[in-house]
Design a protein around this motif. Structure first.
Motif, PDB file in Angstrom:
ATOM      1  N   ILE A 263       0.872  -1.177   0.000  1.00 58.31           N
ATOM      2  CA  ILE A 263       0.000   0.000   0.000  1.00 58.31           C
ATOM      3  C   ILE A 263       0.909   1.226   0.000  1.00 58.31           C
ATOM      4  O   ILE A 263       1.733   1.401   0.898  1.00 58.31           O
TER       5      ILE A 263
ATOM      6  N   SER B 256      -2.767   6.553   2.835  1.00 58.37           N
ATOM      7  CA  SER B 256      -2.749   5.843   1.557  1.00 58.37           C
ATOM      8  C   SER B 256      -3.143   6.794   0.434  1.00 58.37           C
ATOM      9  O   SER B 256      -4.184   7.440   0.482  1.00 58.37           O
TER      10      SER B 256
ATOM     11  N   LYS C 120      -5.932   3.659  -4.322  1.00 55.55           N
ATOM     12  CA  LYS C 120      -7.374   3.425  -4.189  1.00 55.55           C
ATOM     13  C   LYS C 120      -7.721   2.005  -3.761  1.00 55.55           C
ATOM     14  O   LYS C 120      -8.868   1.721  -3.440  1.00 55.55           O
ATOM     15  N   LEU C 121      -6.769   1.097  -3.741  1.00 57.59           N
ATOM     16  CA  LEU C 121      -6.971  -0.270  -3.290  1.00 57.59           C
ATOM     17  C   LEU C 121      -5.913  -0.578  -2.227  1.00 57.59           C
ATOM     18  O   LEU C 121      -4.744  -0.276  -2.440  1.00 57.59           O
ATOM     19  N   HIS C 122      -6.191  -1.184  -1.091  1.00 62.68           N
ATOM     20  CA  HIS C 122      -7.467  -1.553  -0.552  1.00 62.68           C
ATOM     21  C   HIS C 122      -7.988  -0.480   0.409  1.00 62.68           C
ATOM     22  O   HIS C 122      -9.107  -0.577   0.929  1.00 62.68           O
ATOM     23  N   ALA C 123      -7.166   0.551   0.620  1.00 58.23           N
ATOM     24  CA  ALA C 123      -7.533   1.624   1.529  1.00 58.23           C
ATOM     25  C   ALA C 123      -7.097   2.951   0.927  1.00 58.23           C
ATOM     26  O   ALA C 123      -6.184   3.005   0.099  1.00 58.23           O
ATOM     27  N   ARG C 124      -7.744   4.051   1.363  1.00 52.34           N
ATOM     28  CA  ARG C 124      -7.382   5.378   0.883  1.00 52.34           C
ATOM     29  C   ARG C 124      -7.499   6.374   2.028  1.00 52.34           C
ATOM     30  O   ARG C 124      -8.418   6.304   2.826  1.00 52.34           O
TER      31      ARG C 124
ATOM     32  N   GLU D  44      -8.875  -0.217   8.310  1.00 54.41           N
ATOM     33  CA  GLU D  44      -8.053  -0.365   7.105  1.00 54.41           C
ATOM     34  C   GLU D  44      -6.935  -1.389   7.296  1.00 54.41           C
ATOM     35  O   GLU D  44      -6.292  -1.803   6.333  1.00 54.41           O
TER      36      GLU D  44
ATOM     37  N   SER E 251      -8.851  -7.355   7.007  1.00 57.44           N
ATOM     38  CA  SER E 251      -9.380  -7.912   5.769  1.00 57.44           C
ATOM     39  C   SER E 251     -10.748  -8.501   6.108  1.00 57.44           C
ATOM     40  O   SER E 251     -11.272  -8.265   7.200  1.00 57.44           O
TER      41      SER E 251
END
Length: 415
Positions: free
Chosen positions: A220, A385, A388-392, A399, A402
């Protein structure tokens, strides 16, 4: 020192333990960490001074030294961050939703830990505590690899947290620190797929790009902050100046600090002399385009590279524009998609900015310095982050989890 493979194996074993650790027991460990930090505040500052002196001897910039520095207030902030994390609801075990299918299967979407998380970061020892405690509350084991500049501070902070873990019957390897600060070890960590479930770099552009290019572990991207302030032609002048000064000068060495001022031509003549006077109080170097330069006394011409640079220092680039559309185009070209802000009293302009700017955090009439996990109520963050994947945006507890699907049946088979 343990080998990297051994550290990875120990992390895996600790992650299995944490997966079954109840929230109340996590909070007991976190409280013990607070106690250890409070009892050892003087020792932490003493050890941190060793890192500060070495940084000064090595000719490090004032911005780097500021990142390294631990004071009583900053240690108190770390403690406050852990207190917030204790108060936050543990996401692990939450079932976000459940539904029944046509086959009478009951399906649930359940929050689970990611597993073992690696963090590679640079000269901010407070990250050591923020990252470790957030990962721990979210049920993850963490392997920390800090920069050599903060080596002594990081090592002590980790030992205090490990002591808290052990005293509560939790494997101390739930939080581990890689003492080998060589480039080779860092690269090896980036490819430790057998043990790492996720790798998060937190630092400057060079570090993040090195990780992205070399890692085989899922990554990330966080941190790089080429942040812009756009002063619209209908801005409140007092708000604009204070938001700029706060964003640029309060703490220029962090990723949510401002790097570029974009200003509408209609207000440049009035505002830029005021802004220059205020920036001079902090000895900020101004790099501006020619249009801005005609309203400034001390400046140097800005280059495309300046507009693309995260200075992390008392340097500000300035760009004049004739419209909101031109400002948006400049941001689209140079933004690192971290945090962007418009100052305007025009509702349509602010809404267009909020809608069209592609960044993790987009502000209307407030400082970008608020892009921070603690400011958002997350009790600190693992990083910001910018993907845009998996958190922003600021990455808090949720975040760092899973999901898995849990399915209840009664003998169903698929036709």
């Amino acid at each position: 020192m343990d080998s990297l493979n051994q550290i990875g194996q120990q992390g895996k074993e600790a992650a299995v333990f944490l997966n079954n650790l109840e929230s109340k027991n996590k909070n007991l460990v976190l409280q013990k960490m607070i106690d250890n930090l409070k009892k050892n505040t003087s020792k932490i500052i003493e050890v941190n001074n060793k890192d500060i002196e070495q940084a000064k001897s090595a000719g490090k910039t004032s911005a780097i030294i500021d990142r390294l520095l631990l004071t009583e207030d900053r240690i108190a902030n770390m403690i406050e961050s852990i207190e917030t994390i204790i108060d936050l609801k543990d996401p692990i075990g939450n079932v976000d939703k459940m539904w029944q299918t046509d086959d009478n299967l009951l399906i649930g979407k359940k929050r689970v830990p990611i597993g073992v998380i690696g963090i590679i970061y640079e000269a901010r020892p407070n990250v050591t505590v923020e990252a470790a405690t957030l990962c721990f509350k979210a049920g993850n084991a963490v392997i920390l690899r800090g920069g050599k500049d903060a080596f002594h501070s990081n090592k002590l902070l980790v030992s205090l947290m490990q002591e808290a873990l052990a005293s509560c019957g939790v494997p101390k390897h739930a939080i581990q620190y890689i003492e080998d600060v060589s480039h080779e070890t860092a690269v090896k960590l980036m490819t430790l797929n057998e043990y790492l479930d996720l790798l998060i770099p937190r630092g400057g552009a060079n570090l993040i790009q090195t990780v992205v290019k070399n890692a085989t572990v899922p990554v990330i991207e966080t941190g790089t902050g080429n942040c812009h302030l756009y002063i619209d032609k209908e801005a409140d002048h007092a708000k604009a100046v204070e938001i700029l000064i706060n964003g640029k000068c309060q703490r220029p060495s962090v990723c949510n600090a401002l790097e570029t001022l974009i200003i509408h031509q209609d207000v440049a003549k009035v505002l830029l002399p005021v802004i220059e006077k205020r920036l001079a109080e902090f000895n900020v170097e101004i790099r501006a385009d020619e249009n801005a330069g005609q309203y400034l006394k001390n400046w140097i011409p800005a280059t495309d590279e300046d507009y693309a640079t995260e200075f992390l220092d008392y340097i500000l680039a300035i760009k004049t524009v004739n419209s909101l559309e031109e400002a948006l185009k400049h941001i689209q070209t140079y933004s690192s998609k971290h945090s962007e802000v418009i100052v305007s009293e025009n509702y349509s302009a602010t809404q267009a900015f909020l809608q069209q700017v592609d960044a993790a955090a987009v502000y209307a009439n407030a400082s970008t310095r608020f892009t921070d996990g603690s400011m958002f109520g997350f009790g600190g963050e693992i990083g910001i982050s910018t993907q845009k994947l998996h958190a922003r945006g600021p990455m808090g507890l949720e975040e760092l989890t899973s999901i898995k699907y849990i399915i209840y049946g009664d003998g169903q088979i698929r036709n």
